[in-house]
Design an enzyme around this catalytic site. Structure first.
Site, PDB file in Angstrom:
ATOM      1  CG  ASP A 171       3.896  -3.112  13.495  1.00 33.71           C
ATOM      2  OD1 ASP A 171       3.712  -3.119  12.255  1.00 33.71           O
ATOM      3  OD2 ASP A 171       4.905  -3.622  14.027  1.00 33.71           O
ATOM      4  CD  GLU A 175       8.299  -3.816   9.160  1.00 31.63           C
ATOM      5  OE1 GLU A 175       9.285  -3.836   8.419  1.00 31.63           O
ATOM      6  OE2 GLU A 175       8.215  -3.035  10.155  1.00 31.63           O
TER       7      GLU A 175
END
Length: 389
Positions: A77, A138
């Site tokens: 991400d 994350e």
């Protein structure tokens, strides 16, 4: 030494950057593409999805399924580009001079691309396992990695080391701060602003709490251990988001704010903010006495553990060997998944291409020289994996 891995890594980075994996959306298109790439190499892989299946971690093992391997860990991400003054398409890799621009080039698709560039040769030659561990979410609190780490502990022979490829200029880092995020909701009672005695202003009560946090932040700065290796040296506290009220002439019914605490340990975030939590509880009682619907709620939303230096750490020694790094011990102030791997019992190090100075910025970039250093790291890793265990 055989062919340079950089050209393949650059092409792979272009493919990865093209997927908009901003944390608010899904990463499944990227995961599916990587699955196809690994499948074409005959590399077995599996997903570890989130609860509703909208996002997923991706795990793969290249080489024999035996103990003593290395985990190459990174998140898929990226942070949003909204409102940032980009001069190129953030989801298209753009080469200018000695830099590669695009969202995630530095944080941290560059490392993923390097790991994937090494996969074809590893699939042919590896006699030690190289595990890929690509996570989701994350950037919003290291939410995805714990379920994947649990699978690694439960189902794989114990790996010897974990390399988390966050941007460190391809230098070994053996410590990071933890981060906890707190969401505070102050409820009040609406009324006309000409009659404040009939209402409870959530905004004005929230300001009291934010003032206390501001004072606590200053104390943490003043009380920091001067011998700490971190910059800033001690725990930090910042309020990052505030929202509240409806109009200037309405006593606010609700105000919310979010703050984070970054701590190197040993004090936990809960210990650090204990005085604030006590103040919030006291204010909650006082507001409820004025209006039953009023009050204060403090929620701990995420809590990522710090990553502590390991005496004679196997992972740090491994990364230094692969990176050709003979520098001094290093720590970083940002939080990462390294603390979660360490908490699960794995020897862990952070080492990846790029600088955190470019992360989350408009016109994010990774220097080509950093990707080339990363390619050399992977070349040495391929040679290490080709040796009999």
């Amino acid at each position: 030494m055989s062919a340079d891995l950089y050209p393949a890594a650059r092409d792979l980075l272009a493919r990865l950057v093209a997927f908009d994996t901003t944390s608010r959306g899904s990463n499944l298109e990227l995961v599916e593409w990587v699955e196809g790439y690994l499948g074409g190499l005959g590399v077995p892989h599996r997903r570890v999805p989130n609860a509703d299946g909208s996002k997923s971690n991706l795990m793969a093992t290249i080489g024999p399924v035996i103990a003593g391997g290395v985990v190459l860990s990174g998140h898929t991400d990226v942070v949003p580009v909204d409102g940032q003054p980009w001069t190129s398409n953030p989801f298209e890799l753009t080469e200018k001079g000695e830099r590669l621009y695009g969202r995630g080039t530095c944080d941290m698709k560059g490392f993923l691309a390097l790991a994937l560039a090494a996969a074809p040769e590893l699939a042919k030659t590896a006699k030690k396992p190289v595990h890929l561990a690509f996570s989701y979410d994350e950037e919003i609190g290291c939410l995805g990695a714990p379920s994947m780490i649990a699978v690694i502990r439960r189902e794989l022979p114990p790996p010897a080391v974990v390399v988390v490829g966050e941007p460190t200029n391809m230098e070994a880092v053996n410590g990071h701060k933890g981060i906890a995020t707190f969401h505070v909701t102050v409820a009040g009672r609406e009324c006309h602003s000409s009659q404040p005695h009939l209402g409870v202003s959530a905004v004005m009560e929230a300001v009291k709490l934010m003032s206390s946090l501001n004072q606590l932040s200053a104390r943490l700065w003043d009380e920091a251990d001067p011998a700490s290796p971190f910059t800033p040296k001690g725990p930090t506290l910042t309020i990052g988001m505030v929202s509240g009220g409806t109009a200037h002439n309405i006593i606010a019914r609700e105000c919310t704010f979010v703050f984070d605490v970054r701590s190197p340990g040993p004090r936990t975030p809960e210990e650090i903010v204990a005085p604030f939590l006590a103040e919030a509880a006291e204010l909650d009682r006082a507001l409820k006495a004025r209006a039953p619907e009023a009050g204060v709620v403090v929620e701990l939303r995420t809590n990522v553990p710090p990553f502590q230096p390991e005496p004679d750490g196997a992972a740090e020694a491994f990364a230094r060997r692969m990176a050709g790094d003979n520098g001094p011990p290093r720590v970083v102030a940002f939080a990462a998944e390294a603390g979660q791997f360490q908490q699960a019992g794995f020897s862990t190090v952070i080492c990846g291409p790029g600088s955190i100075d470019q992360a989350h910025q408009p016109d994010e970039f990774v220097e080509i020289a950093q990707m080339q250093r990363g390619a050399l790291f992977m070349r040495r890793l391929i040679e290490w994996a080709s040796e009999a265990p």
